[in-house]
Design a protein around this motif. Structure first.
Motif, PDB file in Angstrom:
ATOM      1  N   ASP A 190      -5.625  -4.981   2.426  1.00 28.73           N
ATOM      2  CA  ASP A 190      -6.378  -3.735   2.491  1.00 28.73           C
ATOM      3  C   ASP A 190      -6.257  -2.990   1.162  1.00 28.73           C
ATOM      4  O   ASP A 190      -5.189  -2.990   0.528  1.00 28.73           O
ATOM      5  N   HIS A 191      -7.349  -2.346   0.742  1.00 33.51           N
ATOM      6  CA  HIS A 191      -7.377  -1.646  -0.536  1.00 33.51           C
ATOM      7  C   HIS A 191      -6.284  -0.578  -0.629  1.00 33.51           C
ATOM      8  O   HIS A 191      -5.750  -0.310  -1.715  1.00 33.51           O
ATOM      9  N   ASP A 192      -5.931   0.054   0.513  1.00 32.91           N
ATOM     10  CA  ASP A 192      -4.934   1.134   0.507  1.00 32.91           C
ATOM     11  C   ASP A 192      -3.495   0.623   0.548  1.00 32.91           C
ATOM     12  O   ASP A 192      -2.554   1.424   0.554  1.00 32.91           O
ATOM     13  N   THR A 193      -3.314  -0.681   0.569  1.00 37.26           N
ATOM     14  CA  THR A 193      -1.959  -1.241   0.598  1.00 37.26           C
ATOM     15  C   THR A 193      -1.187  -0.842  -0.655  1.00 37.26           C
ATOM     16  O   THR A 193      -1.688  -0.970  -1.776  1.00 37.26           O
ATOM     17  N   LYS A 194       0.040  -0.348  -0.481  1.00 35.60           N
ATOM     18  CA  LYS A 194       0.888   0.002  -1.615  1.00 35.60           C
ATOM     19  C   LYS A 194       1.750  -1.213  -1.966  1.00 35.60           C
ATOM     20  O   LYS A 194       2.674  -1.570  -1.231  1.00 35.60           O
ATOM     21  N   LEU A 195       1.432  -1.844  -3.074  1.00 34.49           N
ATOM     22  CA  LEU A 195       2.158  -3.051  -3.480  1.00 34.49           C
ATOM     23  C   LEU A 195       3.466  -2.728  -4.201  1.00 34.49           C
ATOM     24  O   LEU A 195       4.400  -3.528  -4.174  1.00 34.49           O
ATOM     25  N   ILE A 196       3.504  -1.578  -4.857  1.00 34.95           N
ATOM     26  CA  ILE A 196       4.680  -1.213  -5.638  1.00 34.95           C
ATOM     27  C   ILE A 196       5.185   0.147  -5.177  1.00 34.95           C
ATOM     28  O   ILE A 196       4.441   1.131  -5.167  1.00 34.95           O
ATOM     29  N   SER A 197       6.430   0.214  -4.836  1.00 33.34           N
ATOM     30  CA  SER A 197       7.017   1.462  -4.355  1.00 33.34           C
ATOM     31  C   SER A 197       7.165   2.456  -5.502  1.00 33.34           C
ATOM     32  O   SER A 197       7.531   2.076  -6.620  1.00 33.34           O
ATOM     33  N   PRO A 198       6.885   3.732  -5.226  1.00 30.18           N
ATOM     34  CA  PRO A 198       7.124   4.765  -6.251  1.00 30.18           C
ATOM     35  C   PRO A 198       8.565   4.754  -6.751  1.00 30.18           C
ATOM     36  O   PRO A 198       8.836   5.132  -7.895  1.00 30.18           O
ATOM     37  N   SER A 199       9.491   4.283  -5.923  1.00 29.12           N
ATOM     38  CA  SER A 199      10.898   4.242  -6.327  1.00 29.12           C
ATOM     39  C   SER A 199      11.133   3.208  -7.430  1.00 29.12           C
ATOM     40  O   SER A 199      12.167   3.251  -8.106  1.00 29.12           O
ATOM     41  N   CYS A 238       9.116  -6.146  -6.748  1.00 30.76           N
ATOM     42  CA  CYS A 238       8.816  -5.819  -5.344  1.00 30.76           C
ATOM     43  C   CYS A 238       8.543  -7.067  -4.506  1.00 30.76           C
ATOM     44  O   CYS A 238       8.783  -7.087  -3.289  1.00 30.76           O
ATOM     45  N   ALA A 239       8.033  -8.134  -5.149  1.00 25.92           N
ATOM     46  CA  ALA A 239       7.702  -9.364  -4.427  1.00 25.92           C
ATOM     47  C   ALA A 239       8.936 -10.037  -3.843  1.00 25.92           C
ATOM     48  O   ALA A 239       8.830 -10.862  -2.931  1.00 25.92           O
ATOM     49  N   ASN A 240      10.129  -9.673  -4.349  1.00 26.85           N
ATOM     50  CA  ASN A 240      11.358 -10.265  -3.816  1.00 26.85           C
ATOM     51  C   ASN A 240      11.646  -9.809  -2.388  1.00 26.85           C
ATOM     52  O   ASN A 240      12.300 -10.531  -1.625  1.00 26.85           O
ATOM     53  N   THR A 241      11.163  -8.604  -2.062  1.00 23.71           N
ATOM     54  CA  THR A 241      11.478  -8.048  -0.733  1.00 23.71           C
ATOM     55  C   THR A 241      10.234  -7.740   0.097  1.00 23.71           C
ATOM     56  O   THR A 241      10.348  -7.542   1.309  1.00 23.71           O
ATOM     57  N   ASP A 242       9.049  -7.700  -0.529  1.00 27.62           N
ATOM     58  CA  ASP A 242       7.821  -7.327   0.173  1.00 27.62           C
ATOM     59  C   ASP A 242       6.861  -8.520   0.208  1.00 27.62           C
ATOM     60  O   ASP A 242       6.349  -8.942  -0.839  1.00 27.62           O
ATOM     61  N   PRO A 243       6.592  -9.079   1.405  1.00 28.11           N
ATOM     62  CA  PRO A 243       5.708 -10.245   1.518  1.00 28.11           C
ATOM     63  C   PRO A 243       4.300  -9.986   0.969  1.00 28.11           C
ATOM     64  O   PRO A 243       3.669 -10.897   0.415  1.00 28.11           O
ATOM     65  N   LYS A 244       3.815  -8.751   1.115  1.00 25.42           N
ATOM     66  CA  LYS A 244       2.468  -8.445   0.616  1.00 25.42           C
ATOM     67  C   LYS A 244       2.430  -8.459  -0.913  1.00 25.42           C
ATOM     68  O   LYS A 244       1.470  -8.932  -1.517  1.00 25.42           O
ATOM     69  N   ALA A 245       3.475  -7.938  -1.528  1.00 27.98           N
ATOM     70  CA  ALA A 245       3.550  -7.989  -2.983  1.00 27.98           C
ATOM     71  C   ALA A 245       3.643  -9.440  -3.449  1.00 27.98           C
ATOM     72  O   ALA A 245       3.055  -9.815  -4.477  1.00 27.98           O
TER      73      ALA A 245
END
Length: 494
Positions: free
Chosen positions: A396-405, A437-444
């Motif tokens: 989805d376009h609104d998916t946040k791939l990278i955390s602000p943190s 982020c890809a290490n912990t987030d499957p979508k990333a």
């Protein structure tokens, strides 16, 4: 969806056989002047989809037992610290890069030749450096009256003064970091010296473009003129070939202009010339391996428009003149193309007008166009890359791939510790953040896996990009153009 226009495997077979035949024609030894890029010929791969950028070097690898490389560099270019525009490194450094690259393919590098040598101190120092690295170096001198004074050139006071290059393979490939290095003169000088020693040897030339057996006004040949618009190269019907054989072939102005002189040199060295035309000298089989002419035409038209935008930006940077632009405008008309045939241009500019800030657009392989806008966190190019990866991964376009943190500490590092005034993340920084982020987030992770699908996509930016962003896009293999304007009105743009 882009289609293949070129049969690369057929090319490798045909080109290798053609060169072998030419070696045999001259009794077993051939000096082959190699024009253009042996590595990373991205121009050829853009205008002939299916042509692999390293096709020419891989072709030589097929006959590597017979191959010897001679690298040529002008002493004047060493003195001037001449720089390759595409790589940003000096010619003398590029010689070292090329030697490493050739050796990486298992090819034998026999020597380096310093041409137009006139005692330049920097060239002498460079020779000592090369010799300390175990390389053989030869000197060739400036010859008065070259190339027109044939009797003097082909004499002991002309070519005879040059140092004889000792070679031991049947195919001697003479190449250089860039044009104007003196490759042809080195080949002819060697023919003179080989002939004195009773050794049979011949000369041939390898230039990918223009393609001799395609029409003069074919977009692929016009794209070559676009690539060399700043050099005033021009494709022409080869009049010598037409007169000798009654066949129409294409060559370019410099080879046609110098052929009568070359012919006279051949006659002086051999007693008779082995060639009746500039086309005869060539060994290029590219034109025989195009399998989709319409796709080749379309790809070439896209390249001409890209070259036009590049010239616009070079002029804005103060590096280009109006003559090249006029030439490119004419070539676009001849090829029946224009800016409107590049959809990402309108998309990026419309997004920039809508947001009042820089924007970028990318055309994916299926024709879908994705845009990116400038925000407080991301530059337009970074946003566009993330949006494209989400599209390709069906997220989805609104998916946040990278955390602000993850983003915020990078911004703090840039501004507070590295002296940057712009906190927005460049494309290289955003890709590193995405990788983390890809290490912990499957979508990333899903998005990261789509990076390879950006290759060969078309990208346009509403402003001239930073060198950092340009380099990232080059490494990703996308075809980038920019509007000829900067994001700010500052005088210095680093």
């Amino acid at each position: 969806m882009k289609q293949m226009a070129f049969d690369n495997e057929k090319y490798l077979r045909m080109q290798s056989e053609c060169i072998k035949e030419r070696i045999g024609q001259f009794g077993g030894k051939l000096y082959l002047e190699f024009g253009g890029k042996l590595f990373d010929d991205n121009h050829a791969s853009r205008v002939l989809p299916g042509f692999k950028p390293d096709s020419k070097i891989n072709m030589l690898v097929q006959v590597k037992e017979d191959v010897e490389i001679v690298l040529v560099i002008s002493a004047g270019d060493i003195e001037k610290n001449k720089v390759r525009g595409d790589l940003g490194i000096t010619y003398d450094m590029d010689v070292l890069r090329l030697i490493d690259a050739f050796r990486g393919y298992g090819l034998y590098v026999g020597s380096v030749v310093l041409t137009q040598f006139g005692g330049q101190e920097s060239a002498i120092a460079y020779q000592k450096k090369l010799e300390s690295l175990g390389l053989r170096v030869y000197r060739h001198y400036t010859i008065s009256g070259y190339p027109s004074n044939v009797p003097f050139i082909v004499s002991e006071e002309g070519f005879g003064k040059n140092e004889y290059i000792e070679t031991k393979h049947s195919l001697v490939v003479v190449t250089a970091p860039g044009p104007g290095s003196g490759k042809m003169a080195v080949c002819l000088s060697q023919l003179y010296h080989e002939n004195k020693r009773g050794i049979q040897a011949g000369y041939a030339k390898f230039e990918t473009f223009p393609i001799w057996n395609m029409p003069l006004q074919h977009p692929v040949n016009l794209a070559y003129e676009a690539a060399t618009a700043d050099l005033n190269d021009m494709n022409m019907i080869d009049p010598f070939h037409l007169e000798a054989y009654g066949k129409t072939t294409v060559n370019y102005n410099r080879d046609i202009e110098v052929f009568p002189v070359l012919n006279a040199m051949f006659e002086k060295i051999y007693g008779e010339s082995p060639y009746k035309s500039p086309t005869d000298m060539g060994v290029n089989m590219v034109g025989n391996c195009i399998v989709n002419n319409e796709e080749a035409k379309n790809a070439a038209r896209r390249e001409i428009v890209r070259r036009y935008y590049k010239a616009l930006c070079e002029q804005r940077k103060g590096n280009g003149g109006e003559d090249a632009l006029y030439r490119l405008e004419l070539l676009m008309k001849q090829a029946a193309t224009g800016i409107s045939d590049r959809p990402v241009v309108a998309a990026a500019n419309a997004r920039a007008e809508e947001t009042g800030a820089p924007a970028a657009a990318i055309e994916l392989a299926d024709g879908t166009i994705v845009t990116g806008k400038t925000s407080s966190l991301l530059g337009a190019s970074s946003a566009m890359v993330l949006n494209a990866l989400k599209k390709l991964a069906n997220l989805d376009h609104d998916t946040k791939l990278i955390s602000p943190s993850v983003i915020e500490p990078i911004q703090h590092l840039k501004v507070s510790h590295l002296g940057n005034h712009n906190p927005r993340l460049h494309t290289d920084e955003i890709l590193i953040a995405l990788c983390i982020c890809a290490n912990t987030d499957p979508k990333a992770e899903m998005a990261m896996e789509q990076l390879e699908n950006l290759k060969d996509c078309e990208v346009h930016s509403s402003v001239i990009l930073s060198t950092v962003d340009e380099n990232v896009f080059q490494k990703l293999g996308v075809n980038l153009t920019c509007e000829p304007k900067y994001q700010t009105k500052k005088l210095f743009h680093g």
